[in-house]
Design a protein around this motif. Structure first.
Motif, short mmCIF file in Angstrom:
data_model
loop_
_atom_site.label_atom_id
_atom_site.label_comp_id
_atom_site.label_asym_id
_atom_site.label_seq_id
_atom_site.Cartn_x
_atom_site.Cartn_y
_atom_site.Cartn_z
N ALA A 1 3.65 -3.70 -6.63
CA ALA A 1 2.53 -2.75 -6.97
C ALA A 1 1.92 -2.77 -5.53
O ALA A 1 1.38 -1.89 -4.99
CB ALA A 1 1.47 -3.25 -8.06
N ARG B 1 4.33 3.70 -7.96
CA ARG B 1 4.67 2.70 -9.12
C ARG B 1 5.47 3.31 -10.17
O ARG B 1 6.35 2.49 -10.84
CB ARG B 1 3.14 2.39 -9.60
CG ARG B 1 2.39 3.11 -10.19
CD ARG B 1 1.15 2.51 -10.56
NE ARG B 1 0.30 3.46 -10.89
CZ ARG B 1 -1.01 4.12 -10.29
NH1 ARG B 1 -0.88 3.91 -9.08
NH2 ARG B 1 -1.77 4.90 -10.83
N ALA C 1 2.06 -6.46 -12.05
CA ALA C 1 1.61 -4.95 -11.47
C ALA C 1 0.49 -4.17 -11.69
O ALA C 1 -0.27 -3.78 -10.43
CB ALA C 1 3.00 -4.12 -11.90
#
Lengths: 109, 219
Positions: free
Chosen positions: B112, B119, B158
């Motif tokens: 991320a 993403r 993330a």
């Protein structure tokens, strides 16, 4: 070294000075270079140049003419001016012996 | 101005949306021409993202990490079952669970923070091996969910990577040393596991680089 459109954009923004923002730069490019300039090409190039530190942008004031929306103001940084100067000088150097630059008659091939 | 063009600006950042809608109003562009302008910008911005190396590395890391972590999740499930049968000590299983969690979290965070804007592509690349393995899984003594144990820490990592972009240098270094030490204690020093050290140590390098550039900017 700058790309051709990057140079055109920096030069247009520098020429507009305090009044350099998206729509004005686009209009200036279309007027001076005689070519169409899409919003996509304009803003992606502005972003790329800003990442390289050649331009600085910020949100300006909103006007009624723009439906109350703010302008994305653009200013050329000293690094941007230097890059544009280098591009200009390179084009001048490489064009030195070209017929259209030196005012010589064109030779038949 | 076309409401379609206005709707299409949801794909732009708030700053771009404001500037583009203002420009379109000022130049009087409307209808299909305005829609074309906005979509043109959206497409160019997406293409521009992929001109950098980060989205490619993030995508590769998401795909390879997911593939390897599926195996780790399965191994942890098998070892947990052995532990419940009394065939394994709790220390080893705990160590394995901690390692899987930290590997998944650091991988998610690194993916991320490397390329938060892509993403969704990284997410799809992570989901592909998961889906493929879950559909082919035939072990009747274990649930298919046991393959996906890594997903929760990876998704949390993330989400935090998107929010924070980087860890502080001290936190990143502590985490990387802890993960490496845990790996040494567990004894699983084979090539696959070394892959999992990369995100943790990349986070250290990223934090150090960011702090150094902040110091330079402040100076």
């Amino acid at each position: 070294m700058l790309g051709e459109f990057e140079y055109v954009l920096i030069t247009a923004a520098a020429g507009l000075g305090e009044n350099a923002y998206g729509a004005a730069i686009r209009e200036e490019i279309e007027r001076a270079a005689g070519r169409s300039c899409s919003i996509g090409a304009l803003y992606t190039t502005i972003e790329r140049l800003e990442k390289k530190g050649l331009l600085r942008t910020w949100m300006g004031e909103a006007t009624a003419q723009r439906g109350g929306r703010a302008k994305r103001m653009v200013r050329v940084t000293p690094k941007g001016m230097q890059a544009a100067k280098e591009f200009y000088e390179a084009v001048m150097r490489v064009s030195r012996n070209a017929a259209w630059a030196a005012g010589k008659p064109e030779r038949a091939s | 101005m076309s409401s379609l063009a206005e709707m299409a600006t949801i794909f732009l950042s708030p700053m771009d949306r404001e500037a583009v809608l203002g420009d379109l109003a000022e130049t009087g562009d409307s209808g299909w021409s305005a829609l074309g302008s906005v979509l043109g910008l959206v497409v160019r911005q997406r293409i521009e993202l992929w001109r950098a190396w980060q989205p490619w590395v993030a995508g590769g890391m998401a795909f390879a990490g997911s593939l390897l972590l599926l195996g780790v999740s399965f191994g942890l499930s098998v070892d947990s079952r052995r532990f419940l049968r009394g065939e394994r000590g709790y220390g080893s299983v705990l160590c394995e669970a901690l390692l899987m969690t930290s590997w998944a979290w650091t991988s998610g965070f690194a993916v991320a923070s490397l390329s938060g804007k892509t993403r969704w592509v990284s997410g799809v690349l992570c989901a592909m091996p998961c889906l493929s393995c879950v559909l082919r899984f035939h072990d009747t003594s274990l649930s298919r969910v046991c393959l996906l144990l890594f997903l929760l820490p990876a998704v949390i990592g993330a989400a935090q990577g998107i929010r924070r972009d980087r860890l502080s240098h001290r936190t990143a270094l502590t985490l990387a040393i802890a993960v490496t030490a845990l790996m040494l204690m567990w004894g699983g020093m084979y090539v696959r596991n070394f892959f999992f050290l990369l995100p943790a140590w990349w986070l250290v390098a990223h934090a150090e680089r960011s702090e150094r550039s902040n110091e330079k900017a402040a100076a």
